[in-house]
Design a protein around this motif. Structure first.
Motif, mmCIF file in Angstrom:
data_model
loop_
_atom_site.group_PDB
_atom_site.id
_atom_site.type_symbol
_atom_site.label_atom_id
_atom_site.label_comp_id
_atom_site.label_asym_id
_atom_site.label_seq_id
_atom_site.Cartn_x
_atom_site.Cartn_y
_atom_site.Cartn_z
ATOM 1 N N ASP A 184 1.033 -1.488 -0.238
ATOM 2 C CA ASP A 184 -0.138 -0.178 -0.313
ATOM 3 C C ASP A 184 0.711 1.254 0.009
ATOM 4 O O ASP A 184 0.464 2.325 -0.479
ATOM 5 N N MET A 185 2.120 1.119 0.796
ATOM 6 C CA MET A 185 2.849 2.414 0.743
ATOM 7 C C MET A 185 4.479 1.911 0.505
ATOM 8 O O MET A 185 4.829 0.744 0.431
ATOM 9 N N ILE A 186 5.025 3.269 -0.133
ATOM 10 C CA ILE A 186 6.728 2.915 -0.305
ATOM 11 C C ILE A 186 7.256 4.072 0.355
ATOM 12 O O ILE A 186 6.767 5.094 0.347
ATOM 13 N N GLY A 187 8.461 3.816 0.700
ATOM 14 C CA GLY A 187 9.052 4.734 1.884
ATOM 15 C C GLY A 187 10.338 3.916 1.175
ATOM 16 O O GLY A 187 11.285 3.210 2.154
ATOM 17 N N MET A 188 11.429 4.956 0.595
ATOM 18 C CA MET A 188 12.400 4.301 0.115
ATOM 19 C C MET A 188 13.603 5.368 -0.223
ATOM 20 O O MET A 188 12.391 6.860 -0.656
ATOM 21 N N GLY A 189 14.727 5.077 0.386
ATOM 22 C CA GLY A 189 15.499 6.526 -0.009
ATOM 23 C C GLY A 189 16.932 5.990 -0.503
ATOM 24 O O GLY A 189 17.436 4.639 -0.236
ATOM 25 N N PRO A 190 17.406 7.508 -1.137
ATOM 26 C CA PRO A 190 19.378 7.210 -1.313
ATOM 27 C C PRO A 190 19.784 6.490 0.118
ATOM 28 O O PRO A 190 19.637 6.854 1.324
ATOM 29 N N PHE A 191 21.100 5.706 0.148
ATOM 30 C CA PHE A 191 22.009 5.276 1.088
ATOM 31 C C PHE A 191 23.231 6.368 1.225
ATOM 32 O O PHE A 191 22.940 6.361 -0.034
ATOM 33 N N ILE A 192 23.361 6.642 2.920
ATOM 34 C CA ILE A 192 24.069 7.559 2.528
ATOM 35 C C ILE A 192 24.401 7.600 3.656
ATOM 36 O O ILE A 192 24.399 6.744 4.715
ATOM 37 N N PRO A 193 26.341 7.255 3.171
ATOM 38 C CA PRO A 193 27.012 6.540 4.232
ATOM 39 C C PRO A 193 27.138 7.088 6.250
ATOM 40 O O PRO A 193 26.791 8.569 6.137
ATOM 41 N N ASP A 243 28.688 7.861 9.649
ATOM 42 C CA ASP A 243 30.959 8.271 10.059
ATOM 43 C C ASP A 243 31.305 6.245 10.476
ATOM 44 O O ASP A 243 32.148 5.952 11.458
ATOM 45 N N GLY A 244 30.000 6.192 12.050
ATOM 46 C CA GLY A 244 30.483 5.348 13.166
ATOM 47 C C GLY A 244 29.814 4.121 12.852
ATOM 48 O O GLY A 244 29.387 3.142 13.386
ATOM 49 N N THR A 245 29.825 3.729 11.707
ATOM 50 C CA THR A 245 29.841 2.725 10.762
ATOM 51 C C THR A 245 30.516 1.783 9.737
ATOM 52 O O THR A 245 31.205 2.683 9.569
ATOM 53 N N PRO A 246 30.543 0.229 9.666
ATOM 54 C CA PRO A 246 31.307 0.060 9.027
ATOM 55 C C PRO A 246 31.237 0.141 7.155
ATOM 56 O O PRO A 246 32.151 0.009 6.635
ATOM 57 N N LEU A 247 29.949 0.705 6.929
ATOM 58 C CA LEU A 247 30.292 1.482 5.333
ATOM 59 C C LEU A 247 30.223 2.646 5.726
ATOM 60 O O LEU A 247 30.362 3.493 4.754
ATOM 61 N N ALA A 248 30.785 2.926 7.065
ATOM 62 C CA ALA A 248 31.911 4.696 6.307
ATOM 63 C C ALA A 248 32.593 5.184 4.753
ATOM 64 O O ALA A 248 31.875 6.307 4.831
ATOM 65 N N ASP A 249 33.510 3.999 4.753
ATOM 66 C CA ASP A 249 33.744 4.704 3.378
ATOM 67 C C ASP A 249 33.045 4.655 2.120
ATOM 68 O O ASP A 249 33.862 4.643 0.940
ATOM 69 N N ALA A 250 32.024 3.470 2.205
ATOM 70 C CA ALA A 250 31.543 3.177 1.015
ATOM 71 C C ALA A 250 31.676 4.551 0.486
ATOM 72 O O ALA A 250 30.646 5.743 0.681
ATOM 73 N N PRO A 251 31.617 4.175 -1.059
ATOM 74 C CA PRO A 251 31.476 5.639 -2.496
ATOM 75 C C PRO A 251 29.826 6.252 -2.142
ATOM 76 O O PRO A 251 28.615 5.486 -2.205
ATOM 77 N N CYS A 252 30.263 7.181 -2.474
ATOM 78 C CA CYS A 252 28.165 7.798 -1.832
ATOM 79 C C CYS A 252 28.513 9.319 -2.677
ATOM 80 O O CYS A 252 29.392 10.148 -2.183
ATOM 81 N N ALA A 253 28.410 9.243 -4.586
ATOM 82 C CA ALA A 253 28.882 10.165 -5.115
ATOM 83 C C ALA A 253 27.413 11.034 -4.798
ATOM 84 O O ALA A 253 26.042 10.105 -5.480
ATOM 85 N N PRO A 254 26.816 12.656 -4.001
ATOM 86 C CA PRO A 254 25.710 12.821 -3.728
ATOM 87 C C PRO A 254 24.108 12.892 -5.298
ATOM 88 O O PRO A 254 23.340 12.574 -5.100
ATOM 89 N N ALA A 255 25.167 13.202 -6.617
ATOM 90 C CA ALA A 255 23.962 13.544 -7.472
ATOM 91 C C ALA A 255 24.205 12.548 -8.241
ATOM 92 O O ALA A 255 22.379 12.234 -8.086
ATOM 93 N N ARG A 256 24.124 11.133 -7.610
ATOM 94 C CA ARG A 256 24.299 10.250 -8.127
ATOM 95 C C ARG A 256 22.896 9.377 -7.498
ATOM 96 O O ARG A 256 21.971 8.891 -8.056
ATOM 97 N N GLN A 257 23.288 9.502 -6.584
ATOM 98 C CA GLN A 257 22.025 9.251 -5.260
ATOM 99 C C GLN A 257 20.969 9.747 -4.751
ATOM 100 O O GLN A 257 20.422 9.057 -5.350
#
Ligand code: SAH
Length: 362
Positions: A234-243, A245-259
């Motif tokens: 019925d409902m959809i809530g989704m959004g871009p991943f943004i790293p 800093d306090g997580t194991p994915l802190a250094d994952a690539p994230c180009a804001p325009a692309r996300q």
């Protein structure tokens, strides 16, 4: 400029008969990221949105009442092992006061979100808060919960206490990607089974995914779209991943325009595929671009979630880098609606037309 012939043909088909498009078609639409193709995609989705759910923005006041969490999702800033997170929990009176604020602001609908806890004291605390909220607001608020994976009994208890809707993102429809993003004790099938439990318990069910994850391809995202359709949500809530800093994915690539681009394209495709669902323009879009939610609405979303967490705790519900902490005022929301020629659905719970149709309420 016209979109490429391939995109133009897919959009005609998507507007007329979206169920005839397959995985490769959706992946092709997502991958066609030139500016004219994107403009055409957003416009096609927006036209479907206007036709199916009207020129009305649905607002849900969001109260993030605790960031204590037993889960350890590798992307999330409030994961159990993030020692840097400053933990908080609103008491019942604070939650009721925030709900009154949402009601007084004219939003017909409230979302209660928190990190995950499954202990009996927490289950009971939430149930009692639900009863108190309805008593304080005359029972007129639509109430959505977003409290993670729970037992059938907990879901039923909260439904009986007055929650109508539940948001539980599957995060990704791909088991392998899910495994890479979560510790071994968090299991995709268990999470997916919760969506069935929620439907059985009588909730309007929402789910969604993270977009632009490390290792995620257009084919993964296309499969996510088909998952949403096959689950008939019925409902959809989704959004871009943004790293964070306090997580194991802190250094994952994230180009804001692309996300941002991928986030908007996913909203548009979801609108084409589930024309009468409620689809949120989520806060993560705004973290990437100040006008992000407006762009989300113009790409086919119809729901926004103004933050009504008490101001002094808002910063602590820190899921990802740069999460906005400003509160939307009513005036800001009216201005947002105005700029796109729409209105705000004040004082309406705003059930998804998809739910009303399935439940025979039309
Ligand atoms: N405990 C609840 C609520 C979780 S927080 C539950 O499990 O459903 C709400 C959502 O924030 C998550 O479902 C996830 O999709 C999103 N989120 C978490 N970390 C994020 C990040 N780094 N970037 C973007 N979104 C994130």
């Amino acid at each position: 400029m016209d979109p490429s012939p391939g995109t133009a043909a897919l959009l005609v088909q998507a507007q007329a008969a979206p169920d005839t498009l397959g995985l490769a078609d959706w992946a092709a639409l997502l991958a066609a990221d030139g500016p004219t193709d994107r403009t055409a995609l957003h416009a096609a989705a927006y036209a479907v949105k206007r036709r199916e759910v009207g020129p009305v923005i649905r607002a849900r006041g969001l109260v993030e009442f605790s960031n204590h969490c037993v889960q350890n999702c590798r992307y999330c800033g409030i994961r159990r092992d993030n020692r840097g997170a400053v933990r908080y929990q609103l008491d019942a009176a604070e939650i009721v006061a925030a709900a009154r604020g949402v009601h007084a602001a004219g939003y017909g609908s409230l979302v209660l979100q928190a990190g995950e806890r499954r202990d009996p004291a927490f289950i009971e605390f939430v149930a009692e808060a639900l009863v108190a909220i309805h008593a304080a607001t005359g029972g007129s608020l639509g109430v959505t919960l977003s409290l993670g994976e729970q037992s059938p009994a907990a879901y039923r208890r909260w439904r009986e206490a007055g929650a109508h809707r539940y948001l539980l993102r599957i995060e990704t429809s791909d088991r392998g990607l899910f495994r890479a993003l979560h510790p071994a004790d968090q299991d995709w099938d268990g999470r997916a089974a919760c969506l069935d439990l929620l439907r059985d318990a009588g909730y309007q069910v929402g789910t969604g995914v993270l977009i632009g994850l490390p290792g995620q391809t257009a084919a993964h995202l296309a499969a996510d779209l088909l998952f949403l359709r096959d689950r008939d949500v019925d409902m959809i809530g989704m959004g871009p991943f943004i790293p964070h800093d306090g997580t194991p994915l802190a250094d994952a690539p994230c180009a804001p325009a692309r996300q941002l681009d991928l986030g908007l394209a996913m909203i548009a495709c979801a609108r084409l595929l589930l024309p009468d669902a409620n689809i949120a323009a989520t806060t993560a879009l705004e973290a990437l671009e100040p006008a992000g939610r407006r762009l989300g609405l113009l790409a086919g979303a119809n729901v926004v979630m103004p933050n009504h967490t008490p101001a002094d705790r808002r910063g602590a519900y820190d899921l990802y880098r740069g999460k906005p902490t400003a509160a939307d005022t009513r005036a800001a929301l009216v201005a947002l609606a105005d700029t796109i020629g729409e209105t705000v659905g004040w004082h309406e719970a705003g059930d998804a037309p998809r739910w009303r149709r399935r439940a025979g309420r039309n």
